[in-house]
Enzyme design. Structure first.
Site, PDB file in Angstrom:
ATOM      1  N   GLY A   8      32.551  -4.160 -22.269  1.00 22.97           N
ATOM      2  CA  GLY A   8      33.086  -3.387 -22.444  1.00 22.97           C
ATOM      3  C   GLY A   8      31.784  -2.191 -22.798  1.00 22.97           C
ATOM      4  O   GLY A   8      30.945  -2.728 -23.431  1.00 22.97           O
ATOM      5  N   CYS A   9      31.549  -1.386 -22.146  1.00 24.79           N
ATOM      6  CA  CYS A   9      31.084  -0.191 -22.649  1.00 24.79           C
ATOM      7  C   CYS A   9      30.654   0.048 -23.668  1.00 24.79           C
ATOM      8  O   CYS A   9      28.868  -0.310 -23.857  1.00 24.79           O
ATOM      9  CB  CYS A   9      30.864   1.341 -21.767  1.00 24.79           C
ATOM     10  SG  CYS A   9      32.777   1.352 -22.327  1.00 24.79           S
ATOM     11  N   PHE A  10      31.095   0.943 -24.812  1.00 20.29           N
ATOM     12  CA  PHE A  10      31.094   0.742 -26.357  1.00 20.29           C
ATOM     13  C   PHE A  10      30.782  -0.694 -26.506  1.00 20.29           C
ATOM     14  O   PHE A  10      29.127  -0.873 -28.287  1.00 20.29           O
ATOM     15  CB  PHE A  10      32.062   1.523 -26.998  1.00 20.29           C
ATOM     16  CG  PHE A  10      32.161   2.523 -26.780  1.00 20.29           C
ATOM     17  CD1 PHE A  10      30.799   3.592 -27.315  1.00 20.29           C
ATOM     18  CD2 PHE A  10      33.200   3.024 -26.876  1.00 20.29           C
ATOM     19  CE1 PHE A  10      31.584   4.930 -27.446  1.00 20.29           C
ATOM     20  CE2 PHE A  10      33.598   4.618 -26.941  1.00 20.29           C
ATOM     21  CZ  PHE A  10      32.837   5.486 -26.988  1.00 20.29           C
ATOM     22  N   ALA A  11      31.353  -1.605 -26.396  1.00 16.44           N
ATOM     23  CA  ALA A  11      30.827  -3.254 -26.844  1.00 16.44           C
ATOM     24  C   ALA A  11      29.428  -3.403 -26.613  1.00 16.44           C
ATOM     25  O   ALA A  11      28.524  -3.796 -27.766  1.00 16.44           O
ATOM     26  CB  ALA A  11      31.818  -4.253 -26.915  1.00 16.44           C
ATOM     27  N   ALA A  22      26.223  -2.128 -25.114  1.00 21.93           N
ATOM     28  CA  ALA A  22      25.867  -0.812 -26.260  1.00 21.93           C
ATOM     29  C   ALA A  22      25.085  -1.016 -27.475  1.00 21.93           C
ATOM     30  O   ALA A  22      24.522  -1.131 -28.576  1.00 21.93           O
ATOM     31  CB  ALA A  22      25.797   1.229 -26.332  1.00 21.93           C
TER      32      ALA A  22
END
Length: 341
Positions: A154-157, A159
């Site tokens: 996932g994107c938040f994960a 980053a």
């Protein structure tokens, strides 16, 4: 099949996309259409012809390769799935062991059933889950090279994990605040994600409950009681800007931090150590930029930024494909310079 064609000189990777009509699917089309070793062979047909729904694609003849027959995908080398959570299982069950799979949804990222069910509130299929490698490339490059199926982070994960990775063994306490653009909410409009209201607002949501925490804790279980995470929705379209305040028991200085970063990301072409992390330096590209500011000998701030649709999703997935097919990791991606404006 791919190796057989490779031996006779036919080295194009024949790919298919299931879910090409969403934001991440559109980014896959954009990236793969200019990839020098890829042929986009099949797109799963949805309600609308893809070129009619997205007329900016009208010169690429993608309507001609749309199909409603899932068996058509079984003859390919690699299939990307870009679907909402819970929608990939029906396709993966049919494609597993017949073609290499890269899934951009959250369905197969989490290995632990209790963690999965706690964060996603849906059933867990261990027989399928065990077939997937988590696509966090920077610590798992060799594992991904040997994999047939990858679950893209996932994107938040991603980053967050890139900010944590060089320092994870030193962390006593970490507080992360990350702000994402409206495209992170997906294609379907909602009151929360409607850009006409969001474009003048910032708000937090799912504080310390965001689903991507499951991925972070899976990669760094030592942080399960040390991490605070505040996700924010921001007034822009693309990108994630993340700030991590880190406290350590060991003394640190600029030399030790620089050494850790260099050691961690050596030969990783898309992680850049910058004096200042800025969204305008990464949006439109597959880069993740990282900067560090030291507060004192036991605390410092790490900032990372990336394009949530590219390095945070579709670009990372193409990186994984390159590795899975023994191609250069940056192939078809490094040419995508940041948009800047």
């Amino acid at each position: 099949m791919f190796l057989q064609r490779l031996l006779i000189g036919l080295i194009m990777i024949r790919t298919g996309i299931i879910g090409a009509n969403g934001f991440l699917g559109l980014e896959l089309l954009r990236i793969l259409s200019i990839h020098p070793k890829v042929e986009i062979s099949k797109i799963l047909k949805r309600e609308n012809e893809i070129e009619d729904e997205f007329t900016h694609l009208s010169s690429l003849n993608f309507n001609e390769i749309q199909t409603s027959n899932l068996d058509d995908f079984k003859e390919l080398d690699c299939v990307f799935l870009s679907l909402p959570h819970g929608s990939a299982h029906e396709y993966v069950k049919e494609l597993l062991n017949k073609v290499k799979i890269i899934d951009l949804s959250s369905d197969f990222r989490i290995r632990d059933a209790n963690s999965y069910e706690s964060y996603y509130k849906t059933s867990f299929d261990p027989s399928i889950q065990s077939s997937f490698t988590y696509g966090f490339i920077e610590p798992s490059l060799n594992e991904i090279k040997k994999s047939s199926n990858v679950a893209n982070p996932g994107c938040f994960a991603l980053a967050s994990q890139l900010a944590i990775l060089p320092f994870h063994s030193l962390i006593d306490k970490i507080s992360i605040t990350a702000i994402t653009g409206s495209s992170g909410g997906g294609k379907l409009p909602s009151l929360k994600n409607h850009h006409s209201t969001r474009s003048k607002d910032i708000f937090s949501y799912n504080i310390n409950k965001h689903r991507h925490l499951a991925e972070i804790f899976q990669s760094f279980p030592n942080l399960s009681d040390k991490l605070s995470f505040v996700p924010l929705s921001g007034p822009f379209t693309r990108g994630i800007y993340l700030t991590a305040h880190i406290q350590t028991s060991e003394q640190i200085n600029s030399n030790s931090i620089n050494s850790l970063i260099k050691k961690t990301f050596i030969n990783m072409p898309f992680v850049r150590f910058q004096q200042q992390a800025k969204l305008s330096n990464v949006v439109g590209s597959n880069y993740c930029d990282l900067s560090v500011s030291i507060k004192d000998e036991n605390s410092f701030v790490v900032e990372t930024c990336l394009d949530n649709l590219i390095k945070g999703a579709s670009g990372n997935a193409v990186e994984c494909m390159n590795l899975m097919f023994s191609e250069d990791q940056s192939l078809g991606l490094k040419e995508m310079l940041p948009l800047y404006l």
